[in-house]
Design a protein around this motif. Structure first.
Motif, short mmCIF file in Angstrom:
data_model
loop_
_atom_site.label_atom_id
_atom_site.label_comp_id
_atom_site.label_asym_id
_atom_site.label_seq_id
_atom_site.Cartn_x
_atom_site.Cartn_y
_atom_site.Cartn_z
N HIS A 82 17.98 -1.95 15.78
CA HIS A 82 18.18 -2.42 16.91
C HIS A 82 16.28 -3.04 17.45
O HIS A 82 16.39 -3.88 16.43
N ASP A 83 15.51 -1.85 17.79
CA ASP A 83 14.11 -3.09 18.25
C ASP A 83 13.06 -2.14 17.65
O ASP A 83 12.14 -2.59 17.82
N ILE A 84 13.61 -1.55 16.59
CA ILE A 84 13.08 -0.27 15.63
C ILE A 84 13.33 -0.71 13.99
O ILE A 84 13.85 -0.84 13.53
N ALA A 85 12.04 -0.74 13.93
CA ALA A 85 11.91 -0.34 11.81
C ALA A 85 11.16 0.68 12.13
O ALA A 85 9.79 1.13 12.24
N ARG A 86 11.23 0.80 10.39
CA ARG A 86 9.84 2.10 10.05
C ARG A 86 9.67 0.98 8.67
O ARG A 86 11.16 1.00 8.20
N PHE A 87 8.01 2.07 7.74
CA PHE A 87 7.82 1.23 6.89
C PHE A 87 6.72 2.98 6.61
O PHE A 87 6.46 2.96 7.74
N THR A 88 6.54 1.96 5.24
CA THR A 88 5.11 2.79 4.14
C THR A 88 4.61 1.94 4.12
O THR A 88 4.80 1.03 3.42
N TRP A 89 2.89 2.83 3.72
CA TRP A 89 1.85 1.63 3.28
C TRP A 89 1.15 2.76 2.82
O TRP A 89 1.69 3.80 3.04
N GLU A 90 0.54 1.60 2.50
CA GLU A 90 -1.10 2.95 1.81
C GLU A 90 -2.64 2.07 1.48
O GLU A 90 -2.07 0.42 1.53
N LEU A 91 -3.44 2.64 1.30
CA LEU A 91 -4.76 1.79 2.02
C LEU A 91 -5.38 1.23 0.29
O LEU A 91 -5.46 2.92 -0.22
N VAL A 92 -5.27 0.20 -0.29
CA VAL A 92 -5.14 0.26 -1.74
C VAL A 92 -7.07 -0.26 -1.77
O VAL A 92 -7.62 -1.61 -1.65
N SER A 93 -7.61 -0.01 -2.79
CA SER A 93 -8.93 -0.79 -3.94
C SER A 93 -7.98 -1.47 -4.46
O SER A 93 -8.07 -1.24 -5.57
N THR A 94 -9.43 -2.64 -4.50
CA THR A 94 -8.37 -4.04 -5.30
C THR A 94 -9.27 -3.57 -6.21
O THR A 94 -8.51 -4.37 -7.72
N ALA A 95 -10.03 -2.95 -6.19
CA ALA A 95 -11.51 -2.67 -7.79
C ALA A 95 -10.36 -1.99 -8.87
O ALA A 95 -10.65 -2.41 -9.54
N ASP A 96 -9.97 -0.81 -8.22
CA ASP A 96 -9.67 0.30 -9.55
C ASP A 96 -7.84 0.35 -9.37
O ASP A 96 -7.45 1.17 -9.97
N GLY A 97 -7.17 0.18 -7.91
CA GLY A 97 -5.69 0.51 -7.94
C GLY A 97 -5.59 2.17 -7.17
O GLY A 97 -4.36 2.57 -6.71
N SER A 98 -6.71 2.67 -6.23
CA SER A 98 -6.28 4.10 -5.99
C SER A 98 -5.82 3.82 -4.48
O SER A 98 -6.46 2.27 -4.41
#
Length: 128
Positions: A82-98
């Protein structure tokens, strides 16, 4: 579930807003992603309107400015109906991948395909 392209577009715009650099770019990206009067709610924030959403994004990014090159990125796939979605995410350091922060969000879309509401959940945050 199959994802309707409007959901994928909305999620892509969401990440464009979270990754926009500078106040002007962020304001433009928030306006493209959220409908007028759209809202964002997570355990740390509850705001409505483009200015409030942009302020929350700016504050979140400022908390991690000590990490070089941080970016929010989607993990997994978008699940939608319908008009709803769910997703996962992360905040990543592009320097070390953490990835010190990770979460999941549920969004609802307005008729124009922009985000009406975000309900965010923080699954991993750094210790205070």
């Amino acid at each position: 579930m199959s994802v309707i392209p409007v959901h994928e577009t909305a999620v892509a715009r969401y990440f464009e807003a979270w990754n926009a650099e500078g106040a002007d770019a962020r304001a433009e990206a928030v306006a493209a992603a959220w409908s007028e009067g759209g809202s964002y709610t997570d355990p740390l924030a509850d705001v409505a309107g483009h200015e409030g959403i942009a302020a929350v994004i700016a504050a979140a990014r400022e908390q991690f400015e000590h990490l070089p090159g941080v970016a929010f990125r989607q993990t997994g796939t978008v699940d939608a109906h319908h008009d709803i979605a769910r997703f996962t995410w992360e905040l990543v350091s592009t320097a070390d991948g953490s990835a010190p922060v990770a979460g999941s969000d549920v969004i609802s879309l307005a008729e124009d395909g922009r985000i009406r509401t975000v309900h965010g959940f923080l699954d991993r945050i750094p210790a205070a």
